[in-house]
Design a protein around this motif. Sequence first.
Motif, mmCIF file in Angstrom:
data_model
loop_
_atom_site.group_PDB
_atom_site.id
_atom_site.type_symbol
_atom_site.label_atom_id
_atom_site.label_comp_id
_atom_site.label_asym_id
_atom_site.label_seq_id
_atom_site.Cartn_x
_atom_site.Cartn_y
_atom_site.Cartn_z
ATOM 1 N N ALA A 156 0.835 -1.194 0.000
ATOM 2 C CA ALA A 156 0.000 0.000 0.000
ATOM 3 C C ALA A 156 0.870 1.244 0.000
ATOM 4 O O ALA A 156 2.011 1.203 0.461
ATOM 5 C CB ALA A 156 -0.897 0.016 1.230
ATOM 6 N N VAL A 157 0.292 2.318 -0.534
ATOM 7 C CA VAL A 157 0.958 3.616 -0.501
ATOM 8 C C VAL A 157 -0.061 4.653 -0.041
ATOM 9 O O VAL A 157 -1.201 4.654 -0.506
ATOM 10 C CB VAL A 157 1.483 4.021 -1.902
ATOM 11 C CG1 VAL A 157 2.108 5.411 -1.854
ATOM 12 C CG2 VAL A 157 2.484 2.997 -2.411
ATOM 13 N N VAL A 167 -5.321 13.870 1.727
ATOM 14 C CA VAL A 167 -4.764 12.643 1.176
ATOM 15 C C VAL A 167 -4.577 12.833 -0.328
ATOM 16 O O VAL A 167 -5.509 13.212 -1.035
ATOM 17 C CB VAL A 167 -5.697 11.438 1.444
ATOM 18 C CG1 VAL A 167 -5.128 10.179 0.812
ATOM 19 C CG2 VAL A 167 -5.886 11.251 2.932
ATOM 20 N N LEU A 168 -3.349 12.590 -0.813
ATOM 21 C CA LEU A 168 -3.059 12.792 -2.234
ATOM 22 C C LEU A 168 -3.074 11.479 -3.002
ATOM 23 O O LEU A 168 -3.368 11.456 -4.197
ATOM 24 C CB LEU A 168 -1.694 13.472 -2.397
ATOM 25 C CG LEU A 168 -1.581 14.842 -1.713
ATOM 26 C CD1 LEU A 168 -0.153 15.365 -1.792
ATOM 27 C CD2 LEU A 168 -2.540 15.838 -2.355
ATOM 28 N N ALA A 169 -2.715 10.397 -2.329
ATOM 29 C CA ALA A 169 -2.742 9.094 -2.994
ATOM 30 C C ALA A 169 -3.081 8.031 -1.964
ATOM 31 O O ALA A 169 -2.706 8.148 -0.792
ATOM 32 C CB ALA A 169 -1.397 8.787 -3.642
ATOM 33 N N MET A 170 -3.822 7.058 -2.400
ATOM 34 C CA MET A 170 -4.161 5.941 -1.511
ATOM 35 C C MET A 170 -4.288 4.701 -2.377
ATOM 36 O O MET A 170 -5.263 4.516 -3.090
ATOM 37 C CB MET A 170 -5.472 6.232 -0.786
ATOM 38 C CG MET A 170 -5.827 5.169 0.240
ATOM 39 S SD MET A 170 -7.496 5.358 0.829
ATOM 40 C CE MET A 170 -7.304 6.700 1.964
ATOM 41 N N VAL A 171 -3.271 3.868 -2.332
ATOM 42 C CA VAL A 171 -3.224 2.695 -3.203
ATOM 43 C C VAL A 171 -3.121 1.457 -2.335
ATOM 44 O O VAL A 171 -2.434 1.470 -1.305
ATOM 45 C CB VAL A 171 -2.007 2.777 -4.159
ATOM 46 C CG1 VAL A 171 -1.780 1.458 -4.868
ATOM 47 C CG2 VAL A 171 -2.194 3.907 -5.148
ATOM 48 N N SER A 172 -3.807 0.417 -2.712
ATOM 49 C CA SER A 172 -3.684 -0.858 -2.020
ATOM 50 C C SER A 172 -3.642 -1.964 -3.070
ATOM 51 O O SER A 172 -4.428 -1.952 -4.018
ATOM 52 C CB SER A 172 -4.882 -1.050 -1.085
ATOM 53 O OG SER A 172 -4.869 -2.349 -0.541
ATOM 54 N N LYS A 173 -2.691 -2.864 -2.914
ATOM 55 C CA LYS A 173 -2.573 -3.965 -3.884
ATOM 56 C C LYS A 173 -2.459 -5.293 -3.146
ATOM 57 O O LYS A 173 -1.823 -5.335 -2.096
ATOM 58 C CB LYS A 173 -1.323 -3.744 -4.741
ATOM 59 C CG LYS A 173 -1.592 -2.860 -5.942
ATOM 60 C CD LYS A 173 -0.480 -3.030 -6.961
ATOM 61 C CE LYS A 173 -0.875 -2.312 -8.264
ATOM 62 N NZ LYS A 173 0.169 -2.434 -9.278
ATOM 63 N N MET A 204 -9.945 -7.422 -1.449
ATOM 64 C CA MET A 204 -10.887 -6.402 -1.013
ATOM 65 C C MET A 204 -10.463 -5.690 0.269
ATOM 66 O O MET A 204 -11.102 -4.739 0.689
ATOM 67 C CB MET A 204 -12.289 -6.996 -0.845
ATOM 68 C CG MET A 204 -12.989 -7.162 -2.186
ATOM 69 S SD MET A 204 -14.746 -7.424 -2.026
ATOM 70 C CE MET A 204 -14.758 -9.034 -1.300
ATOM 71 N N SER A 205 -9.374 -6.194 0.923
ATOM 72 C CA SER A 205 -8.996 -5.478 2.140
ATOM 73 C C SER A 205 -8.195 -4.230 1.763
ATOM 74 O O SER A 205 -7.358 -4.252 0.865
ATOM 75 C CB SER A 205 -8.220 -6.387 3.087
ATOM 76 O OG SER A 205 -7.107 -6.920 2.436
ATOM 77 N N ASN A 206 -8.488 -3.157 2.445
ATOM 78 C CA ASN A 206 -7.831 -1.887 2.162
ATOM 79 C C ASN A 206 -6.580 -1.795 3.027
ATOM 80 O O ASN A 206 -6.628 -1.432 4.192
ATOM 81 C CB ASN A 206 -8.804 -0.747 2.467
ATOM 82 C CG ASN A 206 -8.197 0.605 2.140
ATOM 83 O OD1 ASN A 206 -6.987 0.733 1.973
ATOM 84 N ND2 ASN A 206 -9.050 1.614 2.056
ATOM 85 N N ARG A 207 -5.437 -2.154 2.410
ATOM 86 C CA ARG A 207 -4.190 -2.183 3.170
ATOM 87 C C ARG A 207 -3.701 -0.801 3.551
ATOM 88 O O ARG A 207 -2.914 -0.645 4.478
ATOM 89 C CB ARG A 207 -3.107 -2.889 2.335
ATOM 90 C CG ARG A 207 -3.368 -4.362 2.181
ATOM 91 C CD ARG A 207 -2.479 -4.961 1.105
ATOM 92 N NE ARG A 207 -2.476 -6.410 1.170
ATOM 93 C CZ ARG A 207 -3.429 -7.189 0.724
ATOM 94 N NH1 ARG A 207 -4.501 -6.656 0.170
ATOM 95 N NH2 ARG A 207 -3.350 -8.501 0.832
#
Lengths: 475, 470
Positions: A156-157, A167-173, A204-207
């Motif tokens: 995640a980032v 919040v500028l970016a919210m990534v989860s992989k 589906m979990s938001n890391r």
Amino acid sequence: MNRPIRKVAVLAALLFFALLANITYFPLFRADALVNDPANRRVRDAQFAQDRGAILVGSTPIASSVPDKGVFAYQRVYADGPMWAPVTGYYSYEFGRTGLEQNYNAELAGTSDSQFLTRLMDTLSGRHRQGATVITTLNAKAQKAAWDALGSMQGAVVALNYRTGAVLAMVSKPSYDPNRLASVDLTKASDAWTSLNDATGSPMSNRATQEIYPPGSTFKLVTAAAALENGMSPETQVDAPVRLKLPGTNTYLPNEVNCGGTRISLIQAFAVSCNTAYANVGLGLGADKLRAQADAFGFGKPLGLGFTSAASHFPVSPNEPETAMSAIGQYDVAASPLQMAVVAAGIANDGVVMQPYLVQEVRSPSLQVLESTTPKKLSQAMTAQHAQEEQRMMQAVVTSGTGTKAQVPGVTIGGKTGTAQTIPSRPPYAWFVGYAQQPDVAIAVFIESVNIPRNDIAGGALAGPVFAAVVKALQ
Amino acid sequence: MTASRAGVGAPDDTVVVYRKRRNVELFMDLVAVSIGLGGWALIGLDQNGTIPGDWPWVVGLWTGMALAVHIAIRIRLPYADPLLLPLVLTVNGLGLAMIHRIDLIPDPVFHDATTQLVWTGLGMALFIATLFVLNDPRELQRFPYLLFLAGLALLLLPLVPGLGTTSGGSTIWIHLGPFSFQPAEAAKVVLTIAFAGYLVDHSEVLSKVGRRVLGLQLPRVRDLGPIVVMWLASLAVLVFENDLGTSMLFFGLFVMMLYVATELPVWPVLGALLMTLGAWAGYAFTYHVKVRVDAWLHPFNNVDQNYQIIQAEYGLAWGGLTGRGWGLGRPGLTPLAKSDFISAAIGEELGVIGLMAVVMLYALIVSRGLRISLTTDDPFEKLLAAGLSFVFALQVFAIIGGVTRLLPLTGLTTPFMSQGGSSMVINWMIIAILLVVSHQARRPRRPEAPVTQRGFVADFASDDTAVILP
């Protein structure tokens, strides 16, 4: 007989009064909870078929409703679904909703209190009701850069504007495509639900915000802040034995790197991520001071302003060896990537911790601003002077320490690397938590599952470039 | 203004003549009819954007039926209460429109509203028949014991094997071939008449003899017989038919009439004690009552079992203050929306405001009934009118209170609204009896025995316009 008949009449009047009072009580006190109950099919069907407001990044919709000819009049559509999934969440008929779809449901559906007038006008003029538009604080370039930089790695980032908390970016992989769950074809949606739940890596979990992990050496940001707040300076010399005997046990904590001596400065120990030095610092401070510092950065409660986030955790009453391990982010310490980004943001913002928020504004279909978020200060985690001292320590990590891979030419960058072991059979977590000046951004990069050696240099080598990519995207 | 038909201080040859106000009634009838028809047209407009094609027929039929009843009253009961019929027509019209609306939900649509209209017509026919057969309500006073037995038999009829059917846990229906029937509805009228007859004969004994304890006049042990019989019958209904509502309805009715007849507060006190005891025993020893009470207090603890009441709650909540609009809600999601839960359907589509209006209509019907009871000077008629009005009030309270979770739900019908023939027909007969009593009370006649109660004069004076003829 008239006297008793009158009394009977009074009784009958009381019965009817009780009915009327109960029916009056109903809309005032009971109806709201019932209308918001997800099991209420009337509301769910009506909402699902409704022209829901869009969720925007800049002026581009990442979620919108398009007319459909089937049973339901509208279909929810997500652009770049997997990339934005941790932000938008999904909006399904049978499986509820998550993310902003849930947090801003009332606004998107047009049922919030602030939309009362709009609603009234729509009713009076016979216009069909349209939900409000939710405008996020996100930056599409930063999001894309983080998404691409993570590549096929799980992790995640989170990137924040540390001056405001936006919040500028919210990534989860790995991620998932919310379009599949939002389908008006309920069978397809149901199949998607099953396959996503069975999928490996729990897509589906938001890391980024809703899971917590051992922060490893990045927790030294908190330990160092506590040390500075309690009288030490970056130049204070601390013991850094090759291995540290944990008090009251026969266990030794080894160093994974060469610390460059057994008596080194705090800043030196920080730059090379010297475990024994910081375990010693933690032992000297004690668990209470560490926890107080962690709490000042927001540990212990959900951080998100207007979005769902997990509370990060510092152990309640650790003994001495546990305190030593906690000081270097092991034992029971657990934090979300969002939390670690907030720690870096607080230090970068001269000790002022801003609460992270995801939504800038809510606008009615006629572009009238219904709600707008004003940045909110969470705490003053440390003095400005101490924060600046710690910024210097963080910069040392990037210029000459474990985090050189995070460098971006021409930009002042500070950070902290980390690897965290969970169980021996499992690969370690890799972290990079840091900030840049101009663009003013604090970023936490968390990589969950890759095969790398268990040391900070390796962690920095993996997570640092992701950090640099996001900073470049924001330049 | 302080005139009285049996004048305190009035000369003996004074005759009081009430205004008949039949034209007021006609006007109100037409208003009432237009409310029902308006609702019916609105449903068509809201669902399809047009008034249904058969509207001339429906308007003609419903107006015609209302006028037929009105004319019968004009002929037979010119002095009867002018508001009762318009009130009943309003509620009945709203009920028909709502049943029609729920008919339209499934595909293909149902035609229950037509059946209900036929039952309404039958109810009106029996109403008119009652008007012509029953010249003097006191004729009903003659066979209290026989009627009492008949009433009890009706009440306990669903317990006969092969006849009674259980639905929703309660056994209050009987089936005869294609017809189903709630005998408790008929028992309501029969027992009220029986109680009134019995109590008129025995009120002296019941009230004057006995000891006083703690300021309460206690009856003799042997005079306790009737209340014990009634209590046991109510308990039998509770235990064997599993219906707390019916049980409470009859016991409450009996206790209230006992109180009115004897004017002794000990009866309601004793009645309340016995009723509490019965309710507690029902809760403690019968599964069904416990289920109902749990569904009332914590419906969401068992979502599957309490599906119906939860759906009704959702519907009411979704309707909110002003409702979704007639034809625009989803009352079909609530099981039995046409019968037991018709008030929830009203609340969903016409809102809390609409439901309150309906409750007020019922309250007005009850108030007119009780006013009739106050106006008449015959003790039997007084008891009869008060009993019928009160049982009506109790029934409305129990069913609407049950649907809105003021009380545990019981399987009673919503008078004039719920789908179902027995309830419709019997309630029209109740109104007929009330109107006959009203006509008897208000028609001009020579004073008979002097009445000296002060309250009586006051009641009388408050009733709008009395004209004294020399």
